[in-house]
Design a protein around this motif. Structure first.
Motif, PDB file in Angstrom:
ATOM      1  N   SER A 220     -74.270  83.660  52.213  1.00 61.80           N
ATOM      2  CA  SER A 220     -74.704  83.731  50.815  1.00 61.80           C
ATOM      3  C   SER A 220     -74.701  85.161  50.269  1.00 61.80           C
ATOM      4  O   SER A 220     -74.501  85.367  49.089  1.00 61.80           O
ATOM      5  CB  SER A 220     -76.071  83.070  50.633  1.00 61.80           C
ATOM      6  OG  SER A 220     -77.084  83.957  50.964  1.00 61.80           O
ATOM      7  N   LEU A 221     -74.868  86.148  51.138  1.00 62.86           N
ATOM      8  CA  LEU A 221     -74.923  87.536  50.681  1.00 62.86           C
ATOM      9  C   LEU A 221     -73.533  88.077  50.339  1.00 62.86           C
ATOM     10  O   LEU A 221     -73.304  88.632  49.275  1.00 62.86           O
ATOM     11  CB  LEU A 221     -75.577  88.385  51.783  1.00 62.86           C
ATOM     12  CG  LEU A 221     -76.080  89.755  51.390  1.00 62.86           C
ATOM     13  CD1 LEU A 221     -77.233  89.620  50.396  1.00 62.86           C
ATOM     14  CD2 LEU A 221     -76.550  90.529  52.628  1.00 62.86           C
ATOM     15  N   MET A 222     -72.587  87.881  51.248  1.00 62.68           N
ATOM     16  CA  MET A 222     -71.257  88.483  51.091  1.00 62.68           C
ATOM     17  C   MET A 222     -70.208  87.503  50.568  1.00 62.68           C
ATOM     18  O   MET A 222     -69.124  87.911  50.165  1.00 62.68           O
ATOM     19  CB  MET A 222     -70.764  89.045  52.440  1.00 62.68           C
ATOM     20  CG  MET A 222     -71.746  89.947  53.160  1.00 62.68           C
ATOM     21  SD  MET A 222     -72.071  91.438  52.227  1.00 62.68           S
ATOM     22  CE  MET A 222     -70.550  92.303  52.549  1.00 62.68           C
ATOM     23  N   GLY A 223     -70.512  86.225  50.661  1.00 60.76           N
ATOM     24  CA  GLY A 223     -69.574  85.225  50.154  1.00 60.76           C
ATOM     25  C   GLY A 223     -68.428  84.892  51.103  1.00 60.76           C
ATOM     26  O   GLY A 223     -67.542  84.126  50.739  1.00 60.76           O
ATOM     27  N   GLN A 224     -68.433  85.455  52.329  1.00 57.91           N
ATOM     28  CA  GLN A 224     -67.309  85.109  53.210  1.00 57.91           C
ATOM     29  C   GLN A 224     -67.594  83.822  54.011  1.00 57.91           C
ATOM     30  O   GLN A 224     -68.753  83.463  54.229  1.00 57.91           O
ATOM     31  CB  GLN A 224     -66.860  86.271  54.101  1.00 57.91           C
ATOM     32  CG  GLN A 224     -67.649  86.663  55.291  1.00 57.91           C
ATOM     33  CD  GLN A 224     -68.832  87.539  55.033  1.00 57.91           C
ATOM     34  OE1 GLN A 224     -69.664  87.255  54.199  1.00 57.91           O
ATOM     35  NE2 GLN A 224     -68.948  88.595  55.811  1.00 57.91           N
ATOM     36  N   VAL A 225     -66.506  83.149  54.407  1.00 59.60           N
ATOM     37  CA  VAL A 225     -66.641  81.916  55.185  1.00 59.60           C
ATOM     38  C   VAL A 225     -67.097  82.296  56.592  1.00 59.60           C
ATOM     39  O   VAL A 225     -66.516  83.189  57.207  1.00 59.60           O
ATOM     40  CB  VAL A 225     -65.285  81.185  55.305  1.00 59.60           C
ATOM     41  CG1 VAL A 225     -65.467  79.820  55.923  1.00 59.60           C
ATOM     42  CG2 VAL A 225     -64.622  81.083  53.966  1.00 59.60           C
ATOM     43  N   VAL A 226     -68.137  81.637  57.084  1.00 53.81           N
ATOM     44  CA  VAL A 226     -68.630  81.984  58.410  1.00 53.81           C
ATOM     45  C   VAL A 226     -68.495  80.827  59.402  1.00 53.81           C
ATOM     46  O   VAL A 226     -68.666  81.001  60.603  1.00 53.81           O
ATOM     47  CB  VAL A 226     -70.104  82.467  58.357  1.00 53.81           C
ATOM     48  CG1 VAL A 226     -70.195  83.860  57.778  1.00 53.81           C
ATOM     49  CG2 VAL A 226     -70.970  81.505  57.556  1.00 53.81           C
ATOM     50  N   GLY A 227     -68.206  79.659  58.884  1.00 54.10           N
ATOM     51  CA  GLY A 227     -68.072  78.521  59.782  1.00 54.10           C
ATOM     52  C   GLY A 227     -67.762  77.253  59.030  1.00 54.10           C
ATOM     53  O   GLY A 227     -67.484  77.283  57.830  1.00 54.10           O
ATOM     54  N   MET A 228     -67.797  76.144  59.751  1.00 50.63           N
ATOM     55  CA  MET A 228     -67.537  74.852  59.115  1.00 50.63           C
ATOM     56  C   MET A 228     -68.242  73.752  59.894  1.00 50.63           C
ATOM     57  O   MET A 228     -68.541  73.918  61.074  1.00 50.63           O
ATOM     58  CB  MET A 228     -66.038  74.556  59.025  1.00 50.63           C
ATOM     59  CG  MET A 228     -65.301  74.537  60.334  1.00 50.63           C
ATOM     60  SD  MET A 228     -64.920  76.225  60.861  1.00 50.63           S
ATOM     61  CE  MET A 228     -63.729  75.930  62.160  1.00 50.63           C
ATOM     62  N   GLU A 229     -68.489  72.639  59.192  1.00 46.90           N
ATOM     63  CA  GLU A 229     -69.071  71.469  59.860  1.00 46.90           C
ATOM     64  C   GLU A 229     -67.977  70.442  60.046  1.00 46.90           C
ATOM     65  O   GLU A 229     -67.205  70.160  59.115  1.00 46.90           O
ATOM     66  CB  GLU A 229     -70.215  70.881  59.033  1.00 46.90           C
ATOM     67  CG  GLU A 229     -70.814  69.628  59.683  1.00 46.90           C
ATOM     68  CD  GLU A 229     -72.084  69.125  59.004  1.00 46.90           C
ATOM     69  OE1 GLU A 229     -72.498  69.688  57.962  1.00 46.90           O
ATOM     70  OE2 GLU A 229     -72.660  68.144  59.528  1.00 46.90           O
ATOM     71  N   ALA A 230     -67.892  69.902  61.262  1.00 42.60           N
ATOM     72  CA  ALA A 230     -66.926  68.843  61.556  1.00 42.60           C
ATOM     73  C   ALA A 230     -67.565  67.508  61.187  1.00 42.60           C
ATOM     74  O   ALA A 230     -68.684  67.219  61.607  1.00 42.60           O
ATOM     75  CB  ALA A 230     -66.582  68.874  63.045  1.00 42.60           C
ATOM     76  N   LEU A 231     -66.877  66.712  60.376  1.00 48.42           N
ATOM     77  CA  LEU A 231     -67.414  65.420  59.946  1.00 48.42           C
ATOM     78  C   LEU A 231     -66.385  64.329  60.211  1.00 48.42           C
ATOM     79  O   LEU A 231     -65.224  64.455  59.824  1.00 48.42           O
ATOM     80  CB  LEU A 231     -67.789  65.479  58.467  1.00 48.42           C
ATOM     81  CG  LEU A 231     -68.989  66.406  58.157  1.00 48.42           C
ATOM     82  CD1 LEU A 231     -68.944  66.926  56.732  1.00 48.42           C
ATOM     83  CD2 LEU A 231     -70.316  65.709  58.455  1.00 48.42           C
ATOM     84  N   ALA A 232     -66.824  63.275  60.903  1.00 46.04           N
ATOM     85  CA  ALA A 232     -65.895  62.216  61.304  1.00 46.04           C
ATOM     86  C   ALA A 232     -65.510  61.350  60.104  1.00 46.04           C
ATOM     87  O   ALA A 232     -66.328  61.078  59.229  1.00 46.04           O
ATOM     88  CB  ALA A 232     -66.543  61.360  62.379  1.00 46.04           C
TER      89      ALA A 232
END
Ligand code: C2E
Ligand code: CA
Ligand code: CA
Length: 279
Positions: free
Chosen positions: A42-54
């Protein structure tokens, strides 16, 4: 009347059995896919990860995980489905690392039945080994309510999972009636605020006050806080103001296929490179 009820129950049982047979077949026929939704700092706006959803994309279209995960849990399919998702998520993540994308943490949801299976830690260990996935880049999401079913057993299992090097997130936090002080007993790293809090953030001042306090307290306890279900800029603004660590929601992207996620990542990284170069 009585006969109708019996007929209705019989029909429900047979359609359930049919759906279970379809899911069993779908799993072997490659109808189950893993989609990804980004998490943004939220501070820098960069992507840090993702959630895998079936996702189950059958002959009649897409079926929601809210429908087929419970079905898998009630049959013997959840272990197969769970392993498949874990394996796919690790394989995709390692693929992106090898393509030169920055390190991202992949979050995978674990169901109550998986958590209750004593061979889960061994299985995760062998999936990490087979795929070459660094354990620290795997986060396991467990619903707060599931953790509370048998807290002592949960603590033991979570400790085993953490000893592999994985991170643990308490999912849907705020719906399971556990207190933050209780949560401190669980070896968790991340707290995921339930979507219901985010929904009412801009309209309900009380929700805003509660969420701000939860974020601060959680951070004092050394936990990272993730808000999910963020759809509006206004909500994002408030979450940034309260220094919530990470944000996930339709605002950035819906969960999408691995190919679409890669394309999204690519364009997002190009934009941030251009922005950096400009100044
Ligand atoms: P969850 O773990 O709480 O996942 C977040 C859900 O919120 C996802 O629904 C996601 O698509 C949705 N979502 C994300 N951002 C937004 C937003 O901005 N607005 C709205 N309205 N929704 C948003 P999905 O993919 O339908 O999954 C539903 C639930 O099914 C998940 O809730 C999780 O509990 C379960 N699930 C999904 N995949 C798996 C899996 O591989 N294994 C297990 N055990 N459970 C899974
Ligand atoms: Ca989740
Ligand atoms: Ca959740």
């Amino acid at each position: 009347m009585g006969l109708n009820l019996v007929e209705e129950i019989q029909r429900a049982i047979s359609s359930r059995a049919q759906m279970e047979a379809d899911l069993r077949r779908g799993l072997t026929n490659g109808e189950v896919h893993v989609f990804y939704q980004p998490k943004v700092n939220s501070l820098m706006g960069q992507v840090v990860g993702m959630e895998a959803l079936a996702r189950w994309i059958g002959a009649d279209g897409m079926i929601s995980p809210d429908e087929f995960i419970p079905l898998a849990e009630e049959s013997d399919l959840i272990d197969e489905l769970g392993s498949y998702v874990l394996h796919q998520a690790c394989e995709h993540s390692v693929g992106w690392l090898r393509k030169g994308f920055p390190e991202l943490q992949t979050a995978v949801n674990l169901s109550v039945m998986q958590l209750a299976n004593p061979s889960l830690p061994k299985e995760i260990e062998s999936i990490l080994h087979e795929t070459g996935m660094p354990a620290r880049l795997l986060c396991l999401e467990i619903t707060e309510g599931v953790m509370m079913i048998d807290p002592d057993v949960t603590i033991e299992v979570l400790n085993e999972l953490k000893s592999l090097g994985c991170e643990i997130a308490a999912d849907d936090f705020g719906t399971g009636y556990s207190s933050l002080s209780y949560l401190q007993k669980f070896p968790i790293d991340i707290l995921k605020l339930d979507q219901s809090f985010v929904r009412n953030l801009t309209t309900d001042r009380e929700t805003f006050i509660i969420v701000s306090a939860v974020v601060r307290l959680a951070q004092t306890l050394g936990l990272k806080v993730v808000a999910e279900g963020v759809e509006e800029r206004e909500d994002e603004k408030l979450l940034k103001k309260m220094a919530c660590d990470e944000i996930q929601g339709y605002l950035y992207s819906r969960p999408v296929s691995a190919d679409d996620f890669e394309a999204w990542l690519q364009s997002r990284l190009s934009v941030s490179r251009v922005l950096k170069a400009v100044g």
